[in-house]
Design a protein around this motif. Structure first.
Motif, mmCIF file in Angstrom:
data_model
loop_
_atom_site.group_PDB
_atom_site.id
_atom_site.type_symbol
_atom_site.label_atom_id
_atom_site.label_comp_id
_atom_site.label_asym_id
_atom_site.label_seq_id
_atom_site.Cartn_x
_atom_site.Cartn_y
_atom_site.Cartn_z
ATOM 1 N N VAL A 145 0.860 -1.183 0.000
ATOM 2 C CA VAL A 145 0.000 0.000 0.000
ATOM 3 C C VAL A 145 0.898 1.234 0.000
ATOM 4 N N TYR A 146 0.637 2.148 -0.945
ATOM 5 C CA TYR A 146 1.441 3.362 -1.062
ATOM 6 C C TYR A 146 0.586 4.607 -0.850
ATOM 7 N N PHE A 147 1.216 5.610 -0.267
ATOM 8 C CA PHE A 147 0.583 6.924 -0.150
ATOM 9 C C PHE A 147 0.742 7.657 -1.467
ATOM 10 N N ALA A 148 -0.351 8.228 -1.972
ATOM 11 C CA ALA A 148 -0.323 8.938 -3.263
ATOM 12 C C ALA A 148 -0.132 10.430 -3.019
ATOM 13 N N ILE A 149 1.090 10.906 -3.161
ATOM 14 C CA ILE A 149 1.342 12.312 -2.841
ATOM 15 C C ILE A 149 0.653 13.261 -3.832
ATOM 16 N N ASP A 150 0.381 12.792 -5.054
ATOM 17 C CA ASP A 150 -0.293 13.648 -6.029
ATOM 18 C C ASP A 150 -1.725 13.957 -5.608
ATOM 19 N N ASN A 151 -2.289 13.153 -4.720
ATOM 20 C CA ASN A 151 -3.654 13.362 -4.246
ATOM 21 C C ASN A 151 -3.702 14.157 -2.948
ATOM 22 N N PHE A 152 -2.511 14.638 -2.517
ATOM 23 C CA PHE A 152 -2.442 15.408 -1.270
ATOM 24 C C PHE A 152 -1.719 16.720 -1.560
ATOM 25 N N PRO A 153 -2.462 17.781 -1.871
ATOM 26 C CA PRO A 153 -1.862 19.056 -2.322
ATOM 27 C C PRO A 153 -0.918 19.713 -1.321
ATOM 28 N N ASP A 154 -1.107 19.459 -0.009
ATOM 29 C CA ASP A 154 -0.287 20.135 1.000
ATOM 30 C C ASP A 154 1.030 19.424 1.280
ATOM 31 N N TYR A 155 1.378 18.421 0.477
ATOM 32 C CA TYR A 155 2.621 17.691 0.742
ATOM 33 C C TYR A 155 3.826 18.630 0.659
ATOM 34 N N CYS A 156 4.735 18.501 1.613
ATOM 35 C CA CYS A 156 5.971 19.296 1.732
ATOM 36 C C CYS A 156 5.752 20.644 2.411
ATOM 37 N N GLN A 157 4.647 20.830 3.116
ATOM 38 C CA GLN A 157 4.439 22.109 3.801
ATOM 39 C C GLN A 157 5.363 22.265 5.001
ATOM 40 N N LEU A 158 5.822 21.157 5.590
ATOM 41 C CA LEU A 158 6.746 21.252 6.727
ATOM 42 C C LEU A 158 8.168 21.526 6.270
ATOM 43 N N SER A 159 8.654 20.748 5.324
ATOM 44 C CA SER A 159 10.050 20.883 4.882
ATOM 45 C C SER A 159 10.256 22.014 3.889
#
Length: 512
Positions: A145-159
């Motif tokens: 099972v993989y997390f789909a980062i393309d479906n999560f617009p806020d990815y990389c808000q911390l880094s």
């Protein structure tokens, strides 16, 4: 005038912010723990001493703190090490988890409120993955099972990284999988492989990915909103970035108010780590130095800055800790001859004022993002005042203000040391332990040192001063200082003397 507000650096906003807990009077804190496949190194000590200081200071400020620190007790690295040694992976990780608990106890770290292990939280992990899939942010491929980062617009808000800079996994924990929709997608669940631990799941037998574990355990113990999430700065990406994405994908209202990250321990200006094989374990260091000396050394640098490891810096820390405890022990011995009624009364106004000033400075420094460097420097002033008053205590009838001043100064120093986690049970025992460690580093026994003292005394008696000076200098070069007193010659640990050129070169490598 009230105490200053607690201000902490927030890795999300990249600036200091006033700390305001979500629930008044209570603090919820999660700190990423170790992956126990070997003995813990002083980079680990750096992190857990830093967050122990935070834990202690929050409690000092009156907060009810729920502190959670996990064990990632099933992981690629554990399985690899277990296969190499022919040991069951969970048995191996349990053994090194217990070793870690012993080592952190030696460093005077308080046990967290909860210390969950991944292997005990498989059901919570599977439930969280199910929620992520239901919300359209994960997909399955042949039991993975993989997390789909393309479906999560806020990815990389911390880094704050760009997607092009991303890579899968991190830390050598996973290999590239060409089946993924996006190369940066990361594993939530790994399909079972022969010879590896596995658990049943809706996607087939397998085990959790690295990042999902902390999301599941933090929400289990602290809920979907909590105050502080901490760890080493190397965890900002990918681990904490992925944690945040997973948790928000499962629960859009998920919130962490404050992200905190400590600096590295460097050796030769390179991060100390197991993967680079350039590390010292906590056990390596405390075999030669007192654990409180290692704790002091780590606290001498602000928690967000990198610490540069060197023997000289550890020697200096050991010397400072000896000075603290020798002073407190001398104070205790000096006051022991007075009756209880002689120890009561009003301390002199000048001493009271200096103590209040020191305490105010302590609170101000600690409330400014845990500025332990300033606190440890300031601590020398009341210790000097104790030594100054001790000189006046040697008379037959010392002035009562001197006695009362010593009592007040000693109490303040002990209180601050307690908050910092630098207070041991017995001053005299710690003084002896510090001397024992100095003998280990010098490669000498107590009997050998006493024999050399006798040889030096005989040489002085015979006016063979070149011989007596040579003995003193050789001992000093090994970290043993001789002190001639009225009742004879005694010794104490010291920083080993070096020639000026060597000292200059060494000092250039130490970060202040």
């Amino acid at each position: 005038m009230g105490s200053p507000a607690l201000v902490l650096f927030n890795s999300m906003s990249k600036q200091k912010e006033e700390f305001k807990p979500l629930v008044e009077g209570q603090v919820s804190m999660y700190v990423c723990g170790i992956t126990p496949y070997d003995y813990s190194h002083i980079g680990h000590a750096r992190a857990y001493v830093a967050f122990d200081v935070l834990y202690r200071y929050l409690k000092h400020l009156g907060y009810d703190v729920k502190y959670v620190r996990n064990f990632t007790d099933i992981d690629d690295k554990i399985i690899k090490r277990a296969n190499e040694s022919g040991e069951d992976p969970l048995s191996l990780s349990n053994r090194f988890s217990e070793a870690f608990l012993h080592d952190t106890s030696e460093l005077n770290c308080m046990p967290p409120t909860h210390q969950p292990r991944v292997s005990d939280h498989i059901e919570q992990i599977k439930d969280l993955i199910t929620k992520i899939m239901e919300n359209g942010c994960a997909y399955t491929i042949e039991g993975d099972v993989y997390f789909a980062i393309d479906n999560f617009p806020d990815y990389c808000q911390l880094s704050g990284r760009k997607l092009d800079d991303n890579r899968a996994g991190g830390g050598g924990r996973v290999s590239v999988d060409l089946r993924k929709k996006n190369p940066a997608d990361f594993a939530l669940w790994k399909a079972a492989k022969p010879g590896e631990p596995s658990w049943d799941s809706p996607w087939g037998p397998g085990r959790p990915g690295w990042h999902i574990e902390c999301s599941a355990m933090s929400s289990q113990y602290l809920g979907t909103a909590f105050d502080i999430h901490g760890g080493g700065k190397d965890l900002i990406f990918p681990h904490h970035e992925n944690e945040l994405a997973q948790s928000k994908a499962a629960c859009p209202e998920f919130k962490i108010s404050h992200w905190m990250h400590n600096g590295f321990v460097n050796k030769d200006n390179q991060k100390m780590s197991k993967s680079d094989d350039n590390f010292f374990t906590i056990r390596d260091i405390i075999a030669k130095y007192h654990p409180l000396a290692l704790r002091f050394f780590l606290m001498r640098t602000h928690y967000r800055a990198d610490v540069n490891y060197s023997d000289i810096a550890l020697e200096n820390a050991s010397d400072r800790v000896f000075y603290i405890y020798q002073t407190l022990d001398d104070c205790k011995q000096g006051l022991s001859r007075f009756r209880e009624e002689e120890l009561k009364g009003q301390i002199p106004a000048k001493v009271k004022e200096s103590i209040e000033k020191f305490h105010s400075s302590f609170i101000e420094s600690m409330s400014d993002d845990l500025h332990t460097t300033a606190v440890l420097d300031d601590l020398m002033e009341p210790l000097k005042a104790i030594n100054s008053n001790l000189k006046q205590l040697k008379g037959k009838k010392p002035p009562k203000p001197v006695i009362l001043s010593l009592l007040a100064l000693e109490k303040e120093v002990r209180d601050v040391l307690d908050i910092l986690g630098l207070l041991g049970a017995s001053c005299s025992e710690i003084v002896q332990q510090l001397k024992d460690k100095a003998l280990v580093r010098a490669g000498l026994t107590e009997e050998q040192v006493q024999q050399l003292i006798e040889e030096r005394n005989l040489a002085r008696k015979n006016k063979e001063y070149a011989i007596s000076d040579k003995i003193r200098k050789e001992l000093s070069g090994k970290g043993i200082a001789l002190m001639d007193e009225a009742n004879g010659t005694i010794w104490r640990p010291c920083e080993p003397e070096k020639d000026a050129a060597a000292e200059l070169v060494s000092n250039c490598s130490i970060e202040s």
